[in-house]
Design an enzyme around this catalytic site. Structure first.
Site, PDB file in Angstrom:
ATOM      1  N   LYS A  18      12.114 -14.233 -13.246  1.00 47.53           N
ATOM      2  CA  LYS A  18      11.249 -14.482 -14.398  1.00 47.53           C
ATOM      3  C   LYS A  18      10.175 -13.393 -14.415  1.00 47.53           C
ATOM      4  CE  LYS A  18       8.482 -16.256 -17.520  1.00 47.53           C
ATOM      5  NZ  LYS A  18       7.572 -15.078 -17.548  1.00 47.53           N
ATOM      6  N   PRO A  19      10.361 -12.335 -15.238  1.00 49.75           N
ATOM      7  CA  PRO A  19       9.350 -11.272 -15.291  1.00 49.75           C
ATOM      8  C   PRO A  19       8.131 -11.706 -16.091  1.00 49.75           C
ATOM      9  CG  PRO A  19      11.084 -10.821 -16.872  1.00 49.75           C
ATOM     10  CD  PRO A  19      11.498 -12.068 -16.125  1.00 49.75           C
ATOM     11  N   GLU A  71       2.522 -13.623  -2.781  1.00 51.00           N
ATOM     12  CA  GLU A  71       1.643 -12.454  -2.667  1.00 51.00           C
ATOM     13  C   GLU A  71       0.595 -12.622  -3.753  1.00 51.00           C
ATOM     14  OE1 GLU A  71      -0.062  -9.267  -3.839  1.00 51.00           O
ATOM     15  OE2 GLU A  71       1.930  -8.420  -4.203  1.00 51.00           O
ATOM     16  N   CYS A  93      -3.042  -5.229  -6.850  1.00 52.86           N
ATOM     17  CA  CYS A  93      -3.558  -6.301  -5.992  1.00 52.86           C
ATOM     18  C   CYS A  93      -4.230  -5.755  -4.745  1.00 52.86           C
ATOM     19  CB  CYS A  93      -2.437  -7.252  -5.614  1.00 52.86           C
ATOM     20  SG  CYS A  93      -1.026  -6.430  -4.874  1.00 52.86           S
ATOM     21  N   GLU A 110     -11.775 -10.820  -8.117  1.00 51.62           N
ATOM     22  CA  GLU A 110     -11.066  -9.547  -8.228  1.00 51.62           C
ATOM     23  C   GLU A 110     -11.208  -9.040  -9.664  1.00 51.62           C
ATOM     24  OE1 GLU A 110      -6.714  -7.995  -6.654  1.00 51.62           O
ATOM     25  OE2 GLU A 110      -6.886  -9.988  -7.534  1.00 51.62           O
TER      26      GLU A 110
END
Length: 515
Positions: free
Chosen positions: A208-209, A286, A320, A418
């Site tokens: 699933k992109p 991740e 990331c 972030e």
């Protein structure tokens, strides 16, 4: 590069004839790259009793122009994709690892043969400069090459028995059907980093992109078909932001899916982990990072500034492992700030296909607004914008000026969130203990960076930092040959390296008696 010969399928060629869910690709072209490479439709399984998929638009973030329309798949289509992979699993698992490796080698070769078009696709759908996109294609392809070899090394073990009447051993077997949910910032590499070890281990996979960047996923599927992979081995499920939650629910709740691998935000990762607990799925996560970049006063200032450029401004700060908090020791702070200012001033912002461009747009409006919010909140608390800090005028996209912010303290928003944008906050520190303490003061634990000329400090600080990866005098740490992953709330498991294939294997213990 010369493609390897086709493997001896030992019956795997009959998958198409025996699998009732099989349907070959439609001839429809979703997108045609300048070099002639055509991306084919991936919603073949929509023809098996479900409603035809609606489509959604893919947009170039560098000019907001329409690129393509792809299938907006729903939960029924996701279920069918899982069933297709489940049906194809036995024969794919039975194929010897060496023969699976031949196909992976062919896919690696095809990616290199089509690298210019693949890079073009990455640039227009995610915005990164073409030179970076070319680098991503090579990086993405490398996982197929690496795991083509690692698949042959899934060794078991013979265990000394405590009894003369027994013999003990272990073997490694594939987990089963796997699912991958991937992000938009590396639309090719984040797929291959999961797909390659899964296929090498003998698993099948539903991918699933990200909704913003489905074209690279469809391109990989197109090349996999050309390389000779059966349709049942890899299934792509594209869906809009609205339908993504229902597709995610299928992948998490299906008892046929034995493992889920996800790269993305910590918030979503926690949600997926909770959903997967109901079927006790194996997980690789991740998740978000909040990378500290520590520059000690014995570091080479120019090399450290160049390290920040590589870590912070790659893909316009949308990785990331980007440096999110830059800690600089007081004695060299001013010199470092000036050096970084000079390097940032050399960056060229624009559409990624334009010659000389080194900074593309942010992926979408939400990403742009988040970066601007971080800047404005820091300024309201006393920070100073040294350079940038505003939208780039006269460009039709989400372009933010590369930004340097000084007079930052550890308690500002960069310490807890972030940014995911080209914003470099500089924080002054006094000594090693303070730097390590501030660096570890976060729930994240993905990547960290240390610049020093003292080898003892390099070892000492690297060991004290609570992160899964540390770059010492190096701003780019990713490679297919080393394990990538974090600790704390930055995730579970490792991708790449010899550890990567272990995430897709189970250990079976066998005890033989009666000797």
């Amino acid at each position: 590069l010369k493609a390897s010969p086709m493997p001896n399928w030992r019956g795997a060629k009959n998958i198409k004839a025996t699998n009732p869910l099989h349907r070959s690709f439609s001839n429809a072209c979703v997108y045609r790259a300048p070099g002639g490479f055509e991306i084919k439709e991936a919603h073949s399984h929509r023809h098996h009793g479900g409603n035809d998929a609606r489509t959604y638009a893919v947009v170039d973030p560098g000019n907001l122009r329409h690129l393509a329309d792809v299938a907006d798949m729903d939960q029924d289509m996701a279920k069918q994709a899982v069933q297709v992979c489940h049906a194809g699993l036995p024969k794919w698992t039975a194929l010897p690892a060496q023969e699976r490796g031949v196909l992976l080698e062919r896919l690696h070769a095809l990616m290199h043969e089509n690298k210019d078009d693949l890079a073009h696709i990455i640039t227009v759908e995610c915005g990164k400069p073409l030179t970076e996109a070319l680098g991503e294609v090579s990086y993405a392809a490398a996982f197929f090459k690496w795991f083509a070899e690692e698949g042959k090394r899934a060794y078991g073990n013979v265990i000394p028995s405590p009894s003369s009447q027994k013999r003990l051993m272990t073997i490694k077997q594939p987990v089963g059907v796997c699912a991958a949910v991937t992000p938009w910032n590396f639309p090719s590499a984040m797929i291959t980093r999961k797909l390659a070890p899964a296929l090498a281990a003998g698993c099948t996979m539903v991918v699933k992109p990200a909704e913003d960047t489905p074209l690279s996923a469809l391109a990989i599927k197109t090349l996999a078909t050309e390389a000779g992979f059966p349709d049942e081995v890899v299934q792509i499920v594209t869906s809009s932001r609205n339908k993504t939650p229902q597709v995610g629910n299928v992948l998490c709740n299906s008892s046929l899916v034995r493992k889920l691998s996800f790269t993305g935000s910590t918030r979503v990762g926690k949600m997926l982990a909770s959903k997967c607990s109901h079927t006790v799925k194996r997980l690789s996560l991740e998740l978000g990072g909040n990378a500290p970049f520590i520059v000690f006063n014995d570091a080479d200032v120019r090399k450290a500034a160049q390290g920040v450029m590589a870590s912070k401004f790659r893909n316009s700060g949308q990785t990331c492992v980007c440096a999110n908090r830059i800690f600089v020791q007081a004695n060299i702070f001013d010199d470092f700030q000036q050096e970084l200012y000079n390097l940032v001033s050399e960056l060229k912002v624009g559409h990624g296909l334009e010659p000389g461009v080194t900074q593309g747009p942010l992926i979408n409006k939400q990403g742009f607004e988040k970066a601007m919010l971080h800047i404005s909140e820091a300024v309201s608390e006393g920070a100073e914008v040294v350079r940038g800090g505003a939208r780039v005028p006269d460009l039709n996209g989400y372009f933010l000026q590369p930004t340097i912010i000084a007079t930052v303290n550890k308690d500002m928003i960069f310490g807890s969130e972030e940014t995911f944008g080209p914003v470099a906050p500089l924080i002054k520190f006094c000594d090693e203990e303070e730097a390590v303490s501030w660096a570890n003061d976060t729930n994240a634990g993905l990547a960290a960076y240390v610049f020093t000329s003292d080898i003892h400090r390099a070892f000492r600080v690297s060991e004290d930092l609570e992160y899964g990866m540390v770059g010492i005098n190096e701003g780019i740490i990713s490679t297919e040959t080393a394990p990538f992953g974090g600790i704390k709330e930055s995730g579970l498991g490792r991708e790449g390296g010899k550890e990567g294939i272990e995430e897709y294997l189970t250990t079976k213990y066998m005890c033989f008696g009666g000797f």
